[in-house]
Design a protein around this motif. Structure first.
Motif, PDB file in Angstrom:
ATOM      1  N   TRP A  74     -16.671   8.744  17.045  1.00 29.82           N
ATOM      2  CA  TRP A  74     -15.951   9.307  17.823  1.00 29.82           C
ATOM      3  C   TRP A  74     -14.631   8.406  18.500  1.00 29.82           C
ATOM      4  O   TRP A  74     -14.877   7.237  18.635  1.00 29.82           O
ATOM      5  N   ALA A  75     -13.784   9.078  18.935  1.00 32.54           N
ATOM      6  CA  ALA A  75     -12.652   8.455  19.625  1.00 32.54           C
ATOM      7  C   ALA A  75     -12.104   9.307  20.676  1.00 32.54           C
ATOM      8  O   ALA A  75     -12.058  10.220  20.817  1.00 32.54           O
ATOM      9  N   THR A  76     -11.542   8.373  21.755  1.00 31.10           N
ATOM     10  CA  THR A  76     -10.752   8.830  22.843  1.00 31.10           C
ATOM     11  C   THR A  76      -9.189   8.783  22.640  1.00 31.10           C
ATOM     12  O   THR A  76      -8.848   7.824  22.071  1.00 31.10           O
ATOM     13  N   VAL A  77      -8.465   9.673  23.139  1.00 31.17           N
ATOM     14  CA  VAL A  77      -6.937   9.467  22.962  1.00 31.17           C
ATOM     15  C   VAL A  77      -6.354   9.640  24.361  1.00 31.17           C
ATOM     16  O   VAL A  77      -6.599  10.675  25.098  1.00 31.17           O
ATOM     17  N   ILE A 114      -5.466   5.127  21.097  1.00 28.29           N
ATOM     18  CA  ILE A 114      -6.641   5.677  20.462  1.00 28.29           C
ATOM     19  C   ILE A 114      -7.588   4.628  20.463  1.00 28.29           C
ATOM     20  O   ILE A 114      -7.562   3.496  19.873  1.00 28.29           O
ATOM     21  N   LEU A 115      -8.678   4.993  21.005  1.00 33.26           N
ATOM     22  CA  LEU A 115      -9.895   3.885  21.374  1.00 33.26           C
ATOM     23  C   LEU A 115     -11.290   4.447  20.774  1.00 33.26           C
ATOM     24  O   LEU A 115     -11.762   5.562  21.084  1.00 33.26           O
ATOM     25  N   GLN A 116     -11.953   3.780  19.865  1.00 32.81           N
ATOM     26  CA  GLN A 116     -12.983   3.935  19.415  1.00 32.81           C
ATOM     27  C   GLN A 116     -14.118   3.865  20.487  1.00 32.81           C
ATOM     28  O   GLN A 116     -14.283   2.878  21.070  1.00 32.81           O
ATOM     29  N   ASP A 121      -6.611  12.715  15.871  1.00 34.59           N
ATOM     30  CA  ASP A 121      -6.664  11.291  16.171  1.00 34.59           C
ATOM     31  C   ASP A 121      -6.433  10.412  14.802  1.00 34.59           C
ATOM     32  O   ASP A 121      -6.506   9.379  14.905  1.00 34.59           O
ATOM     33  N   GLY A 122      -6.709  10.997  13.623  1.00 33.53           N
ATOM     34  CA  GLY A 122      -6.570  10.117  12.211  1.00 33.53           C
ATOM     35  C   GLY A 122      -7.930   9.627  12.140  1.00 33.53           C
ATOM     36  O   GLY A 122      -7.893   8.875  11.190  1.00 33.53           O
ATOM     37  N   PHE A 123      -8.834   9.754  13.179  1.00 30.79           N
ATOM     38  CA  PHE A 123     -10.241   9.089  12.928  1.00 30.79           C
ATOM     39  C   PHE A 123     -11.456  10.120  12.549  1.00 30.79           C
ATOM     40  O   PHE A 123     -12.431   9.907  11.940  1.00 30.79           O
ATOM     41  N   SER A 124     -11.581  10.916  13.802  1.00 31.04           N
ATOM     42  CA  SER A 124     -12.810  11.929  13.864  1.00 31.04           C
ATOM     43  C   SER A 124     -12.437  13.353  14.392  1.00 31.04           C
ATOM     44  O   SER A 124     -13.435  14.035  13.842  1.00 31.04           O
TER      45      SER A 124
END
Length: 159
Positions: free
Chosen positions: A23-26, A47-49, A103-106
């Motif tokens: 998961w990530a935060t934006v 964007i931070l994992q 976020d392009g991640f999760s």
């Protein structure tokens, strides 16, 4: 027994990445309050994992939705710092808009709706122009008073 141990080992190996999380935060500032229809919002995001590690190499996107449910998407590009991206988002019309970030991640991150003005009130700088005119009038008045005080009065005739 051997098949059982192999199955348990496989399950543990597959469960390890899932337990690590993905998961990530934006971090994102909202659009400027004076943004009008047709204006561009430079949506800069971090964007931070797991809320800690900057994530590079992603393709995040900002999606905006108008009151009728029409969706527009704006792909973000790297902004030069690790984990930072920027998207040039244009709100085509005035009204209430919802926006979210993939976020392009999760996951998709949803934010509170914003109201976009029609852009009409911000086109002419009324307050600065009015203040400048008032200052010029005050200066002209003070100059007029100063010149009247300097003017010599009529001299009496010598007899």
């Amino acid at each position: 027994m051997r098949a059982f141990l192999l199955a348990v080992s496989a399950a543990l190996l597959l469960a390890a990445p899932a337990a690590a999380g993905g998961w990530a935060t934006v971090g994102l500032g909202p659009p400027d309050s004076g943004l009008g229809a047709g204006d561009t919002w430079n949506a800069q995001m971090t964007i931070l994992q797991h809320g800690v590690t900057p994530l590079d190499g992603l393709q995040p996107a900002v999606r905006i939705t108008d009151e009728a449910g029409q969706i527009q998407s704006f792909t973000a590009r790297p902004a030069g710092e690790p984990g930072t991206y920027v998207a040039d988002v244009r709100f085509p019309t005035a009204g209430t808009w919802r926006y979210e970030i993939w976020d392009g991640f999760s996951q998709t991150h949803t934010y509170s709706p914003v109201t976009i003005g029609d852009g009409g009130d911000a086109s002419f700088p009324t307050v600065p122009v009015t203040a400048g005119l008032l200052a010029a009038m005050a200066l002209a008045g003070a100059l007029l008073v100063a010149l009247r005080k300097r003017r010599p009065g009529a001299r009496p005739a010598l007899g």
